[in-house]
Scaffold this active site. Structure first.
Site, PDB file in Angstrom:
ATOM      1  N   CYS A   1       6.564  -7.117   7.194  1.00 16.47           N
ATOM      2  CA  CYS A   1       7.671  -6.609   8.017  1.00 16.47           C
ATOM      3  C   CYS A   1       8.003  -7.663   9.060  1.00 16.47           C
ATOM      4  CB  CYS A   1       7.260  -5.310   8.710  1.00 16.47           C
ATOM      5  SG  CYS A   1       8.630  -4.504   9.594  1.00 16.47           S
TER       6      CYS A   1
ATOM      7  N   CYS B   1       6.797  -5.051  15.789  1.00 13.65           N
ATOM      8  CA  CYS B   1       6.380  -4.011  16.732  1.00 13.65           C
ATOM      9  C   CYS B   1       4.938  -4.329  17.145  1.00 13.65           C
ATOM     10  CB  CYS B   1       6.466  -2.625  16.091  1.00 13.65           C
ATOM     11  SG  CYS B   1       8.158  -2.198  15.619  1.00 13.65           S
TER      12      CYS B   1
ATOM     13  N   GLU C   1       0.817  -1.195   0.000  1.00 11.81           N
ATOM     14  CA  GLU C   1       0.000   0.000   0.000  1.00 11.81           C
ATOM     15  C   GLU C   1       0.856   1.252   0.000  1.00 11.81           C
ATOM     16  OE1 GLU C   1      -3.992  -1.771   2.063  1.00 11.81           O
ATOM     17  OE2 GLU C   1      -2.684  -0.582   3.316  1.00 11.81           O
TER      18      GLU C   1
ATOM     19  N   GLU D   1      10.503  -2.164   7.060  1.00 14.42           N
ATOM     20  CA  GLU D   1      11.598  -1.414   7.686  1.00 14.42           C
ATOM     21  C   GLU D   1      12.598  -1.049   6.584  1.00 14.42           C
ATOM     22  OE1 GLU D   1      12.616   0.092  10.509  1.00 14.42           O
ATOM     23  OE2 GLU D   1      14.418   0.469   9.353  1.00 14.42           O
TER      24      GLU D   1
ATOM     25  N   CYS E   1       3.320   8.423   1.330  1.00 20.91           N
ATOM     26  CA  CYS E   1       3.859   7.461   2.291  1.00 20.91           C
ATOM     27  C   CYS E   1       4.155   6.161   1.538  1.00 20.91           C
ATOM     28  CB  CYS E   1       2.829   7.259   3.391  1.00 20.91           C
ATOM     29  SG  CYS E   1       3.380   6.125   4.667  1.00 20.91           S
TER      30      CYS E   1
ATOM     31  N   LEU F   1      10.324   5.953  18.234  1.00 20.50           N
ATOM     32  CA  LEU F   1      10.791   5.768  19.613  1.00 20.50           C
ATOM     33  C   LEU F   1       9.715   5.084  20.462  1.00 20.50           C
ATOM     34  CD1 LEU F   1      13.304   6.412  21.329  1.00 20.50           C
ATOM     35  CD2 LEU F   1      12.210   8.578  21.950  1.00 20.50           C
TER      36      LEU F   1
ATOM     37  N   SER G   1      12.024   6.597   7.776  1.00 23.71           N
ATOM     38  CA  SER G   1      11.626   6.301   9.143  1.00 23.71           C
ATOM     39  C   SER G   1      12.112   4.914   9.523  1.00 23.71           C
ATOM     40  CB  SER G   1      10.099   6.377   9.254  1.00 23.71           C
ATOM     41  OG  SER G   1       9.680   6.072  10.565  1.00 23.71           O
TER      42      SER G   1
ATOM     43  N   CYS H   1       1.622  -2.458  15.619  1.00 26.66           N
ATOM     44  CA  CYS H   1       1.560  -2.147  14.190  1.00 26.66           C
ATOM     45  C   CYS H   1       0.869  -3.261  13.431  1.00 26.66           C
ATOM     46  CB  CYS H   1       2.976  -1.961  13.648  1.00 26.66           C
ATOM     47  SG  CYS H   1       2.991  -1.553  11.887  1.00 26.66           S
TER      48      CYS H   1
ATOM     49  N   CYS I   1      -1.315   5.634   9.755  1.00 23.58           N
ATOM     50  CA  CYS I   1      -0.099   4.971  10.262  1.00 23.58           C
ATOM     51  C   CYS I   1      -0.461   3.679  10.966  1.00 23.58           C
ATOM     52  CB  CYS I   1       0.591   5.823  11.325  1.00 23.58           C
ATOM     53  SG  CYS I   1       1.097   7.423  10.793  1.00 23.58           S
TER      54      CYS I   1
HETATM   55  N1  SAH Z   1       9.526   0.481  10.015  1.00 25.27           N
HETATM   56  C1  SAH Z   1       9.588   1.909   9.978  1.00 25.27           C
HETATM   57  C2  SAH Z   1       8.572   2.583   9.071  1.00 25.27           C
HETATM   58  C3  SAH Z   1       7.130   2.131   9.121  1.00 25.27           C
HETATM   59  S1  SAH Z   1       6.068   2.627  10.433  1.00 25.27           S
HETATM   60  C4  SAH Z   1       9.502   2.471  11.366  1.00 25.27           C
HETATM   61  O1  SAH Z   1       9.293   1.714  12.309  1.00 25.27           O
HETATM   62  O2  SAH Z   1       9.689   3.670  11.539  1.00 25.27           O
HETATM   63  C5  SAH Z   1       5.631   4.279  10.275  1.00 25.27           C
HETATM   64  C6  SAH Z   1       5.239   4.893  11.652  1.00 25.27           C
HETATM   65  O3  SAH Z   1       3.924   4.502  12.081  1.00 25.27           O
HETATM   66  C7  SAH Z   1       6.172   4.443  12.744  1.00 25.27           C
HETATM   67  O4  SAH Z   1       6.522   5.479  13.599  1.00 25.27           O
HETATM   68  C8  SAH Z   1       5.326   3.420  13.442  1.00 25.27           C
HETATM   69  O5  SAH Z   1       5.796   3.128  14.688  1.00 25.27           O
HETATM   70  C9  SAH Z   1       3.966   4.080  13.432  1.00 25.27           C
HETATM   71  N2  SAH Z   1       2.867   3.161  13.733  1.00 25.27           N
HETATM   72  C10 SAH Z   1       2.863   1.820  13.584  1.00 25.27           C
HETATM   73  N3  SAH Z   1       1.685   1.299  13.958  1.00 25.27           N
HETATM   74  C11 SAH Z   1       0.924   2.328  14.366  1.00 25.27           C
HETATM   75  C12 SAH Z   1      -0.429   2.433  14.827  1.00 25.27           C
HETATM   76  N4  SAH Z   1      -1.214   1.362  14.957  1.00 25.27           N
HETATM   77  N5  SAH Z   1      -0.898   3.658  15.122  1.00 25.27           N
HETATM   78  C13 SAH Z   1      -0.128   4.752  14.956  1.00 25.27           C
HETATM   79  N6  SAH Z   1       1.130   4.713  14.521  1.00 25.27           N
HETATM   80  C14 SAH Z   1       1.663   3.516  14.219  1.00 25.27           C
END
Ligand code: SAH
Length: 382
Positions: A118, A122, A98, A172, A111, A226, A203, A125, A353
């Site tokens: 991935c 996390c 996407e 990532e 974006c 972070l 990011s 996510c 996000c």
């Molecule tokens: N892997 C990379 C880029 C993808 S995530 C990274 O971790 O930065 C893009 C952003 O969305 C990151 O800051 C991620 O932590 C955030 N994100 C992931 N899941 C989310 C959610 N459910 N709600 C809000 N932000 C989220």
């Protein structure tokens, strides 16, 4: 380079020097011919060599025979009520990713995804729930910008609707380093999409050694996910923290500022109710950010981007309340830390996000399941 079955070379995804080399060595042409083709591809979104009218007929014929300009196929695209636009792009059998365009007061941010799925897991996510399938090729990464620019009728140096790219989609980006660096160089190149370095942001969840590698190869803005101000909490939310804890990550960010033209790092912090949104978290985060700014000798070296959590089916987390979000931001601002709240866009089309899922045929998980079944006995072969 992705070589399609008929052996044609996809010219999308070759950066300027690779394309010049290709013209010289493979086609026996002058290097500047590559520049003409880049303008046709990235400025005018032409994919058909026959339409590249300033090339001689013989060269056009050669290109038609040996090359192609093949952006990812649009499986569907979906506008959102708030102007956001999402594309589902087909990659290969069963896989799709996407890409999301977010217009906002004079700028338009795309974006972009870097992987199918991935592997970082996390906890908050939705991409993580799908596991990892594969890296995208450079053509597939830059192809996302191509599809959006074509749709928007984006013309560099004139009417520009697409002004910024963030590598914040699925995956990532630092785990797909070479292809992402190549694609970002095409985003920045005047013969490509011509975006300034500060308008392309990578990011990362915090792959420390690759942050240093990036500093050596590209001048792009850096955002770091972070989400927690201490190792104990961060390791629970972002398992990668176990390998690269916060102190190491902050040191890498400092080195990034010192060795690039970039003068601030964005720290992303997804606010989850009762998990990381309490006053003590804000206090700890403010202290961490202030320490970073002191070390960088610049009060604006850190910017915090608060992202209200976006829910997805099956998640155990919830978005923080509006009052908590405001209070969290105020506490940081009062401590002198630049802090924005990223307002959710496109959530009516699951484009916010952490909501990007695409369609992932999960090899890691399929393989694990297969192994489990094999170890489980004879019916596994069925
Ligand atoms: N892997 C990379 C880029 C993808 S995530 C990274 O971790 O930065 C893009 C952003 O969305 C990151 O800051 C991620 O932590 C955030 N994100 C992931 N899941 C989310 C959610 N459910 N709600 C809000 N932000 C989220």
């Amino acid at each position: 380079m992705a070589a399609p079955k008929d052996g044609r070379v996809n010219l999308l995804g070759l950066d300027r020097s690779a394309l010049e080399d290709f013209f010289e060595r493979e086609l026996g042409e002058k290097r500047y011919r590559a520049h003409q083709v880049m303008k046709w591809m990235y400025h005018r979104h032409v994919t058909d060599f026959g339409g590249m009218t300033d090339l001689g007929k013989a060269l056009r014929g050669k290109l038609e025979e040996r090359c192609e300009v093949r952006p990812p196929a649009v499986v569907f695209d979906k506008p959102s009520a708030d102007g956001t636009h999402k594309w589902l792009l087909g990659m290969d059998a069963g896989n799709a990713i996407e890409t999301v365009f977010i217009p906002d007061k004079g700028r338009g941010t795309l974006c972009v995804s870097s992987q199918v799925g991935c592997g970082l897991n996390c906890q908050f996510c939705s991409t993580a729930t799908q596991g990892f399938n594969r890296n995208l090729s450079a053509a597939e990464v830059i192809g996302q910008v191509f599809v959006a620019a074509r749709h928007l009728g984006n013309v560099p140096h004139r009417e520009r609707k697409l002004t910024n790219v963030v590598m914040m989609g699925m995956g990532e980006p630092l785990l797909n380093f070479e292809n992402v660096v190549t694609a970002m160089s095409l985003m920045r190149d005047d013969l490509g999409f011509g975006l300034a370095g500060k308008r392309v942001t990578l990011s990362t969840a915090g792959l420390v050694p690759m942050i240093d590698a990036l500093a050596a190869r590209a001048d792009v803005a850096l955002a770091v996910s972070l989400h927690a101000p201490n190792d104990e909490l961060r390791t629970r939310l972002v398992p990668l923290n176990k390998k690269h804890p916060i102190a190491e990550l902050m040191a890498a960010c400092l080195r990034y500022l010192r060795s690039t033209k970039i003068d601030s790092i964005t720290f992303e912090y997804t606010l989850m109710r009762g998990v990381n949104d309490q006053p003590e978290h804000a206090r700890e985060l403010a202290a961490l950010m202030r320490q970073f700014c002191r070390q960088a000798q610049d009060a604006h070296a850190a910017k915090v981007n608060l992202i209200p959590f976006n829910p997805f089916p099956g998640t155990r987390f919830e978005r923080s309340g509006e009052a908590e979000i405001r209070a969290f931001q105020k506490q940081l601002l009062d401590a002198g830390v630049l802090t924005m709240v990223r307002r959710t866009r496109g959530d009516d089309i699951d484009a916010a996000c952490g909501q990007l899922k695409g369609q992932v045929m999960d090899r890691t998980r399929r393989q694990a399941e297969f192994r489990r079944r094999l170890e489980g006995g004879a019916d596994a072969a069925a």
